[in-house]
Design an enzyme around this catalytic site. Structure first.
Site, short mmCIF file in Angstrom:
data_model
loop_
_atom_site.label_atom_id
_atom_site.label_comp_id
_atom_site.label_asym_id
_atom_site.label_seq_id
_atom_site.Cartn_x
_atom_site.Cartn_y
_atom_site.Cartn_z
N ASP A 182 67.07 58.71 84.02
CA ASP A 182 67.97 59.73 83.47
C ASP A 182 67.82 60.99 84.32
O ASP A 182 67.26 62.00 83.88
CB ASP A 182 67.62 59.98 82.00
CG ASP A 182 67.83 58.74 81.17
OD1 ASP A 182 68.95 58.20 81.20
OD2 ASP A 182 66.88 58.28 80.52
N HIS A 241 59.18 52.76 79.12
CA HIS A 241 58.55 53.73 78.20
C HIS A 241 57.03 53.67 78.32
O HIS A 241 56.35 54.70 78.32
CB HIS A 241 58.90 53.39 76.74
CG HIS A 241 60.33 53.57 76.38
ND1 HIS A 241 61.17 52.51 76.13
CD2 HIS A 241 61.08 54.69 76.21
CE1 HIS A 241 62.36 52.96 75.81
NE2 HIS A 241 62.34 54.27 75.86
N GLU A 288 58.96 48.30 79.16
CA GLU A 288 57.91 48.63 80.13
C GLU A 288 58.11 50.04 80.72
O GLU A 288 57.14 50.73 81.05
CB GLU A 288 57.89 47.56 81.22
CG GLU A 288 56.71 47.55 82.14
CD GLU A 288 55.34 47.75 81.47
OE1 GLU A 288 54.57 48.61 81.96
OE2 GLU A 288 55.03 47.08 80.45
O1 PAF Z 1 65.85 60.00 77.06
C1 PAF Z 1 65.84 59.89 75.82
O2 PAF Z 1 65.41 58.89 75.25
C2 PAF Z 1 66.41 61.03 74.96
O3 PAF Z 1 67.50 61.62 75.58
C3 PAF Z 1 65.35 62.08 74.58
C4 PAF Z 1 64.80 62.80 75.80
C5 PAF Z 1 64.23 61.42 73.82
C6 PAF Z 1 65.97 63.13 73.67
O4 PAF Z 1 66.46 62.58 72.50
#
Ligand code: PAF
Length: 286
Positions: free
Chosen positions: A151, A37, A35
């Site tokens: 992140d 993403h 969810e």
């Molecule tokens: O956050 C992520 O999934 C990865 O670090 C990314 C930004 C796709 C880079 O590979």
């Protein structure tokens, strides 16, 4: 929805959109959608005419002892989920297409942003991220890109890199999406056994505990860290990678919590599953 595998074909598609006056919102991912993403994809769709999602498990951001081969993958499921939220293109290259001559050129963001937190426990990780995101920006040529605030350090690194290298891409941060009980959504949650899932809640509960302590007037970062460490370690199988009170802009540790302070946490469960979480802790910013 289109699936594009070749970087050249991706760029041609993007150029056609630009010529037609359509903007591109981009969501870079490593797949195995949840969810969190989908929320980024929906946000990109609200802000741009077309949404492109990249799905690439980037080898250069994994350390030698990390979970590159075990990283969960399910392309068909991802395709159906992306389609359900109106994504126009999934760009899913192979490693040989992204690094046909090996990874000989790298983008490294300065130590101030990358030399602590995940940068200490995952050496080289942010260079891998900054390099692949630079390449993806050059291939996809988006107007804007949406990244999750879970992140938090990655987002700061990408913002800095985008400004320093004049990519002209607007970077949008999206708030952490959580399960009902507070666990931050992550593809790595699928590694957790039911008992480990309980211990994984230590991160969110530590954030809640920090907020309560700060509201009671405890602002000394060192003292708060001791209390939070004791609390997290009371959950079975937990080991603290870091508990850090940092400034939201510079990512440097602070001695006293204030409205710009973010509590950043990384905890390993049973030595196997490394989870991160973060959040503001001062009620003035909550
Ligand atoms: O956050 C992520 O999934 C990865 O670090 C990314 C930004 C796709 C880079 O590979």
């Amino acid at each position: 929805m289109k699936i594009i595998r070749s970087p050249q074909e991706m760029t041609v598609w993007s150029q056609e959109q630009a010529l037609a006056g359509r903007t591109i919102g981009f969501v870079p991912t490593m797949g195995f959608f949840h969810e969190g993403h989908l929320a980024l994809m929906r946000r990109a769709g609200e802000l741009a005419d077309q949404v492109v999602v990249s799905l690439f498990v980037n080898p250069t951001q994994f350390g030698p002892q990390e979970d590159l081969t075990a990283y969960p993958r399910d392309f068909e499921r991802d395709q159906a989920l992306a389609d359900s939220v109106g994504v126009e293109v999934i760009f899913a290259p192979e490693a040989e297409d992204m690094y046909p001559y090996g990874a000989k050129t790298a983008v490294t963001v300065g130590e101030e942003l990358t030399g602590q937190l995940c940068g200490t426990s995952r050496p080289g990780h942010f260079t891998g991220v900054a390099t692949v995101v630079s390449k993806l920006f050059n291939i996809v040529r988006p107007d804007l890109a949406v990244f999750g605030e879970k992140d938090f350090q990655q987002l700061a690194v990408i913002r800095q890199m985008t400004t320093d290298l004049n990519f002209g891409v607007k970077i949008i941060g999206h708030p952490v999406i959580r399960e009902k009980d507070g666990l931050a959504m992550s593809s790595r949650n699928t590694y957790l056994q039911p008992k480990e899932r309980e211990s994984a809640l230590s991160l969110f509960r530590a954030l809640a505990m920090a907020r309560t302590l700060v509201a009671e007037g405890k602002r000394d970062a060192a003292q708060l860290t001791v209390e939070l460490e004791r609390f997290i370690l009371s959950f079975p199988g937990t080991a603290v990678d870091y508990i850090s009170f940092v400034d939201q802009f510079t990512l440097q540790p602070v001695a006293e919590v204030n409205k710009d302070t973010v509590l950043a946490l990384a905890v390993k469960i049973n030595g196997r599953v490394r989870l991160i979480d973060n959040g503001f802790v001062d009620e003035k910013t909550l």
